[in-house]
Motif scaffolding. Structure first.
Motif, PDB file in Angstrom:
ATOM      1  N   LEU A  19       0.560  -0.813   0.006  1.00 16.66           N
ATOM      2  CA  LEU A  19       0.071  -0.255  -0.458  1.00 16.66           C
ATOM      3  C   LEU A  19       0.620   1.763   0.208  1.00 16.66           C
ATOM      4  O   LEU A  19       1.874   1.610   0.610  1.00 16.66           O
ATOM      5  CB  LEU A  19      -0.227   0.008   1.142  1.00 16.66           C
ATOM      6  N   THR A  20       0.462   2.418  -1.021  1.00 17.11           N
ATOM      7  CA  THR A  20       1.412   3.299  -1.178  1.00 17.11           C
ATOM      8  C   THR A  20       0.804   4.981   0.173  1.00 17.11           C
ATOM      9  O   THR A  20      -0.281   5.253  -0.152  1.00 17.11           O
ATOM     10  CB  THR A  20       0.886   4.014  -2.239  1.00 17.11           C
ATOM     11  N   VAL A  21       1.864   4.612   0.960  1.00 14.95           N
ATOM     12  CA  VAL A  21       1.214   5.650   2.447  1.00 14.95           C
ATOM     13  C   VAL A  21       1.845   6.880   2.192  1.00 14.95           C
ATOM     14  O   VAL A  21       3.277   6.655   2.603  1.00 14.95           O
ATOM     15  CB  VAL A  21       0.555   4.372   3.647  1.00 14.95           C
ATOM     16  N   SER A  22       1.739   7.840   2.363  1.00 11.82           N
ATOM     17  CA  SER A  22       3.007   9.310   2.606  1.00 11.82           C
ATOM     18  C   SER A  22       2.939   9.372   3.621  1.00 11.82           C
ATOM     19  O   SER A  22       1.801   9.630   4.661  1.00 11.82           O
ATOM     20  CB  SER A  22       2.162   9.754   1.358  1.00 11.82           C
ATOM     21  N   ILE A  23       3.552  10.331   4.567  1.00 12.24           N
ATOM     22  CA  ILE A  23       3.672  11.087   5.087  1.00 12.24           C
ATOM     23  C   ILE A  23       3.005  11.837   5.984  1.00 12.24           C
ATOM     24  O   ILE A  23       1.482  11.398   7.060  1.00 12.24           O
ATOM     25  CB  ILE A  23       5.633  12.185   5.000  1.00 12.24           C
ATOM     26  N   ALA A  24       2.538  12.485   4.427  1.00 14.07           N
ATOM     27  CA  ALA A  24       1.617  13.060   4.987  1.00 14.07           C
ATOM     28  C   ALA A  24       0.126  12.159   5.537  1.00 14.07           C
ATOM     29  O   ALA A  24      -1.027  13.058   5.892  1.00 14.07           O
ATOM     30  CB  ALA A  24       0.433  14.091   3.311  1.00 14.07           C
ATOM     31  N   GLU A  25      -0.676  11.518   4.654  1.00 16.50           N
ATOM     32  CA  GLU A  25      -1.224  10.605   4.546  1.00 16.50           C
ATOM     33  C   GLU A  25      -1.249   9.982   6.173  1.00 16.50           C
ATOM     34  O   GLU A  25      -1.947  10.276   6.720  1.00 16.50           O
ATOM     35  CB  GLU A  25      -1.189   9.724   3.947  1.00 16.50           C
ATOM     36  N   GLY A  26       0.302   9.837   6.970  1.00 14.02           N
ATOM     37  CA  GLY A  26       0.241   8.716   8.144  1.00 14.02           C
ATOM     38  C   GLY A  26      -0.140  10.168   8.840  1.00 14.02           C
ATOM     39  O   GLY A  26      -0.901  10.187  10.007  1.00 14.02           O
ATOM     40  N   ALA A  29      -3.571  10.818   9.609  1.00 13.27           N
ATOM     41  CA  ALA A  29      -3.927   9.598  10.162  1.00 13.27           C
ATOM     42  C   ALA A  29      -3.973   9.659  11.305  1.00 13.27           C
ATOM     43  O   ALA A  29      -5.117   9.060  12.211  1.00 13.27           O
ATOM     44  CB  ALA A  29      -3.621   8.237  10.161  1.00 13.27           C
ATOM     45  N   THR A  30      -3.036  10.047  12.042  1.00 13.20           N
ATOM     46  CA  THR A  30      -2.894  10.242  13.333  1.00 13.20           C
ATOM     47  C   THR A  30      -3.626  11.616  14.382  1.00 13.20           C
ATOM     48  O   THR A  30      -4.627  11.511  14.744  1.00 13.20           O
ATOM     49  CB  THR A  30      -1.289  11.358  13.866  1.00 13.20           C
ATOM     50  N   GLN A  43     -14.792   1.980  14.737  1.00 12.90           N
ATOM     51  CA  GLN A  43     -14.327   3.565  14.392  1.00 12.90           C
ATOM     52  C   GLN A  43     -12.387   3.695  14.336  1.00 12.90           C
ATOM     53  O   GLN A  43     -12.071   4.315  13.393  1.00 12.90           O
ATOM     54  CB  GLN A  43     -14.403   4.428  15.507  1.00 12.90           C
ATOM     55  N   LEU A  44     -12.000   3.246  15.100  1.00 15.82           N
ATOM     56  CA  LEU A  44     -10.554   3.664  14.916  1.00 15.82           C
ATOM     57  C   LEU A  44     -10.020   2.784  13.295  1.00 15.82           C
ATOM     58  O   LEU A  44      -9.288   3.230  12.758  1.00 15.82           O
ATOM     59  CB  LEU A  44      -9.800   2.289  16.024  1.00 15.82           C
ATOM     60  N   ARG A  45     -10.766   1.574  13.318  1.00  8.32           N
ATOM     61  CA  ARG A  45     -10.646   1.191  12.198  1.00  8.32           C
ATOM     62  C   ARG A  45     -10.958   2.034  10.555  1.00  8.32           C
ATOM     63  O   ARG A  45     -10.649   1.776   9.713  1.00  8.32           O
ATOM     64  CB  ARG A  45     -11.198  -0.466  11.370  1.00  8.32           C
ATOM     65  N   ALA A  46     -11.902   2.418  10.139  1.00  9.89           N
ATOM     66  CA  ALA A  46     -12.697   3.559   9.558  1.00  9.89           C
ATOM     67  C   ALA A  46     -11.653   4.586   9.591  1.00  9.89           C
ATOM     68  O   ALA A  46     -11.582   4.999   8.683  1.00  9.89           O
ATOM     69  CB  ALA A  46     -14.460   3.619   9.679  1.00  9.89           C
ATOM     70  N   ALA A  47     -11.609   5.201  11.163  1.00  6.90           N
ATOM     71  CA  ALA A  47     -10.340   6.420  10.363  1.00  6.90           C
ATOM     72  C   ALA A  47      -9.390   5.940   9.868  1.00  6.90           C
ATOM     73  O   ALA A  47      -9.037   7.012   8.944  1.00  6.90           O
ATOM     74  CB  ALA A  47     -10.334   7.072  11.599  1.00  6.90           C
ATOM     75  N   TYR A  48      -8.890   5.092  10.273  1.00  3.88           N
ATOM     76  CA  TYR A  48      -7.476   4.165   9.716  1.00  3.88           C
ATOM     77  C   TYR A  48      -7.658   4.407   7.419  1.00  3.88           C
ATOM     78  O   TYR A  48      -6.922   4.777   6.851  1.00  3.88           O
ATOM     79  CB  TYR A  48      -7.136   2.990  10.052  1.00  3.88           C
ATOM     80  N   ALA A  49      -9.162   3.653   7.525  1.00  9.49           N
ATOM     81  CA  ALA A  49      -9.578   3.351   6.042  1.00  9.49           C
ATOM     82  C   ALA A  49      -9.572   4.332   5.279  1.00  9.49           C
ATOM     83  O   ALA A  49      -8.719   4.850   4.370  1.00  9.49           O
ATOM     84  CB  ALA A  49      -9.917   2.423   6.265  1.00  9.49           C
ATOM     85  N   THR A  51      -8.033   7.327   5.561  1.00  7.55           N
ATOM     86  CA  THR A  51      -7.299   8.374   5.837  1.00  7.55           C
ATOM     87  C   THR A  51      -5.858   7.282   5.056  1.00  7.55           C
ATOM     88  O   THR A  51      -5.158   8.487   4.473  1.00  7.55           O
ATOM     89  CB  THR A  51      -6.241   9.255   7.058  1.00  7.55           C
ATOM     90  N   LEU A  52      -5.154   6.533   5.382  1.00  7.48           N
ATOM     91  CA  LEU A  52      -4.389   4.995   4.754  1.00  7.48           C
ATOM     92  C   LEU A  52      -4.961   4.492   3.433  1.00  7.48           C
ATOM     93  O   LEU A  52      -3.905   4.333   2.388  1.00  7.48           O
ATOM     94  CB  LEU A  52      -3.837   4.594   5.378  1.00  7.48           C
ATOM     95  N   MET A  53      -6.250   4.437   2.791  1.00  8.08           N
ATOM     96  CA  MET A  53      -6.612   3.604   1.978  1.00  8.08           C
ATOM     97  C   MET A  53      -6.971   4.193   0.699  1.00  8.08           C
ATOM     98  O   MET A  53      -7.167   5.463   1.035  1.00  8.08           O
ATOM     99  CB  MET A  53      -7.232   2.641   2.053  1.00  8.08           C
ATOM    100  N   LYS A  54      -6.606   3.775  -0.786  1.00 10.21           N
ATOM    101  CA  LYS A  54      -6.611   4.866  -1.763  1.00 10.21           C
ATOM    102  C   LYS A  54      -8.014   4.179  -2.689  1.00 10.21           C
ATOM    103  O   LYS A  54      -9.124   4.509  -3.106  1.00 10.21           O
ATOM    104  CB  LYS A  54      -5.367   5.127  -2.481  1.00 10.21           C
ATOM    105  N   ARG A  55      -7.127   2.465  -2.294  1.00 12.70           N
ATOM    106  CA  ARG A  55      -7.788   1.945  -3.442  1.00 12.70           C
ATOM    107  C   ARG A  55      -9.071   0.421  -2.630  1.00 12.70           C
ATOM    108  O   ARG A  55      -8.240  -0.088  -1.984  1.00 12.70           O
ATOM    109  CB  ARG A  55      -7.453   1.314  -4.542  1.00 12.70           C
ATOM    110  N   GLN A  56      -9.518   0.153  -3.418  1.00  8.37           N
ATOM    111  CA  GLN A  56     -11.096  -1.032  -2.285  1.00  8.37           C
ATOM    112  C   GLN A  56     -10.301  -2.133  -2.570  1.00  8.37           C
ATOM    113  O   GLN A  56     -10.409  -2.915  -1.861  1.00  8.37           O
ATOM    114  CB  GLN A  56     -12.394  -0.836  -3.114  1.00  8.37           C
TER     115      GLN A  56
END
Length: 469
Positions: A19-26, A29-30, A43-49, A51-56
């Motif tokens: 998965l491509t996760v940039s510093i800005a996306e990290g 997520a915080t 809720q935690l799963r949804a927040a991470y998904a 902010t960090l996921m781009k494609r299904q």
């Protein structure tokens, strides 16, 4: 480990899985997890998904790694273990032939109820109980520690959930119209619930292994890569089906990129005369630069593909993607071979379903001769003799195969002549580069004549096709 360090490790595991996760996306997520209730795991799963996921296509991999780093329960028995307490040893699994074992029958009864109701919480509890009772493999833990390892295959073999299908289907249809559509819908629903139970068993095995070693180690060795990074040669049947579904969306994305690139590059060379004329109205200052219109030139594409059993799935997906993008080329001609060569362009008529075309190619093409084993030398020789006009100065030549000719001739002289006539030439190899030249592979010898590219998965294939067109 602090919460922030745990977050950094989780993001690193996602990157390692493809998965491509940039510093800005990290950082996003915080910020997001600072606004939610951390006790609520979903809720935690949804927040991470978010902010960090781009494609299904990456969702399955994301969920597997999230479950490792943020598990729903702790302890090998599915309960919290306080510091200083001795962890309960896993129960010894009964022999698999004891089909009347009460614990096994209780889990199967619960599983039957879940297949009828679809209660996901019940499925999670059953998966934990099944793993605790039947999943331990004594004395095979990581690092030679002697601790038990955990095997989802052992659980599924001893519980045999799929043997419940016929009985549950009958109960599912009881009192309903059992017409073809109703039965098909019921069967699809039960199959989906069975797959969900199997996934939960696998997830619980990974959780237990992570507690014995580390989440990082299990994420690296026990989590399947994201779908676009799954190897064509090692994909399961379910993954192959998912990859086929991804071909058309991928083709649409690539076609959109091609259109953007063409619009950006529509300008040709500077038209000096028209630029000077335009500058007369501004006192000789060239305020408007005029370019000659650029004529779009599409290349011909000739594909030679090895469709022997060892590389057939790789050839299928390459053909699916190329023919989904056929409008980017002026003409596409395809030739398939094992130890006989046949032009298979006829299977890909305009308007035909590409998946059906590939299926017909396998069953109807004349590609097997006397021995039925891959013979590159014979295939290249037959191509030169039968189709000398196929390659011209506007042709891109694409060869698909693993360069393994069963210790026979790979046809280097014929390949050199073919490459010499083509505008561009590429060889896509579905094996890892470190395996080239092992056994009967002649990859390095071939790579001296033609550009050889490692192409093991959908991500590498799409990157290559984008550059090709």
């Amino acid at each position: 480990m602090s919460l922030f360090e745990h977050h950094v490790a989780f993001v690193g595991a996602l990157r390692s899985a493809g998965l491509t996760v940039s510093i800005a996306e990290g950082l996003d997520a915080t910020a997001a997890i600072g606004q939610i209730d951390l006790i609520d795991r979903e809720q935690l799963r949804a927040a991470y998904a978010a902010t960090l996921m781009k494609r299904q296509i990456h969702r399955s991999t994301f969920d597997s790694i999230f479950d490792l780093y943020y598990p729903p329960v702790t302890g090998v028995e599915g309960v919290d273990v306080k510091p200083g307490e001795q962890r309960q040893q896993p129960r010894q699994a009964p022999p698999p032939w004891e089909i009347d074992n009460p614990e096994r029958l209780a889990i199967r009864d619960g599983l039957r109820e879940y297949l009828l109701s679809g209660d996901d919480q019940q499925a999670q509890q059953l998966a934990r109980e099944a793993m605790a009772g039947f999943g331990a493999v004594p004395g095979t833990g990581t690092g030679g520690s002697g601790r038990p390892s955990w095997s989802p295959m052992t659980v599924l073999d001893r519980i045999s959930p799929r043997t419940l299908l016929a009985n549950v289907l009958e109960q599912f249809l009881n009192g309903q119209d059992d017409g073809g559509l109703a039965e098909q819908t019921a069967r699809t629903t039960i199959e989906a619930r069975l797959r969900r139970f199997e996934q939960l068993v696998e997830a619980d095995a990974r959780r237990r292994l992570a507690e014995q070693s580390s989440a990082e180690q299990v994420a690296r060795t026990g989590v399947r890569p994201s779908l676009d990074n799954v190897s064509f040669l090692g994909a399961s049947r379910a993954e192959l089906a998912a990859l086929r579904r991804e071909i058309q969306p991928l083709a649409r994305r690539l076609a959109a990129r091609f259109a953007i690139d063409q619009r950006r590059g529509h300008r040709g060379q500077l038209d000096f005369r028209h630029t000077i004329r335009a500058s007369l109205s501004t006192g000789g200052v060239p305020m408007q630069i005029v370019h000659r219109p650029k004529r779009p030139v599409k290349t011909d594409l000739v594909i030679l593909c090895d469709i022997s059993e060892s590389v057939t799935s790789f050839a299928h997906f390459t053909l699916l993607l190329v023919y989904a993008l056929r409008e980017q080329f002026s003409r596409v001609r395809t030739f398939a071979f094992v130890d006989e060569l046949d032009e298979v362009t006829r299977f890909f008529a305009p308007g035909a379903d590409v998946v059906d075309s590939v299926t017909r190619l396998v069953s109807e093409a004349n590609v097997t001769g006397l021995f039925g084993r891959t013979d590159y030398g014979r295939a290249f020789d037959l191509f030169e003799r039968r189709y000398p006009e196929a390659i011209g100065r506007r042709t891109s030549l694409l060869i698909l195969g693993d360069a393994r000719s069963n210790y026979g001739d790979v046809g280097i002289p014929a390949l050199e002549r073919m490459v010499g006539r083509a505008k561009h030439s590429y060889w896509l190899n579905p094996e890892r580069q470190r395996l080239w030249d092992s056994g009967d592979s002649e990859a390095s010898k071939v790579a001296k004549v033609i550009d050889m590219v490692e192409c093991r998965n959908l991500a590498q294939l799409s990157a290559f096709v984008k550059d090709l067109a």
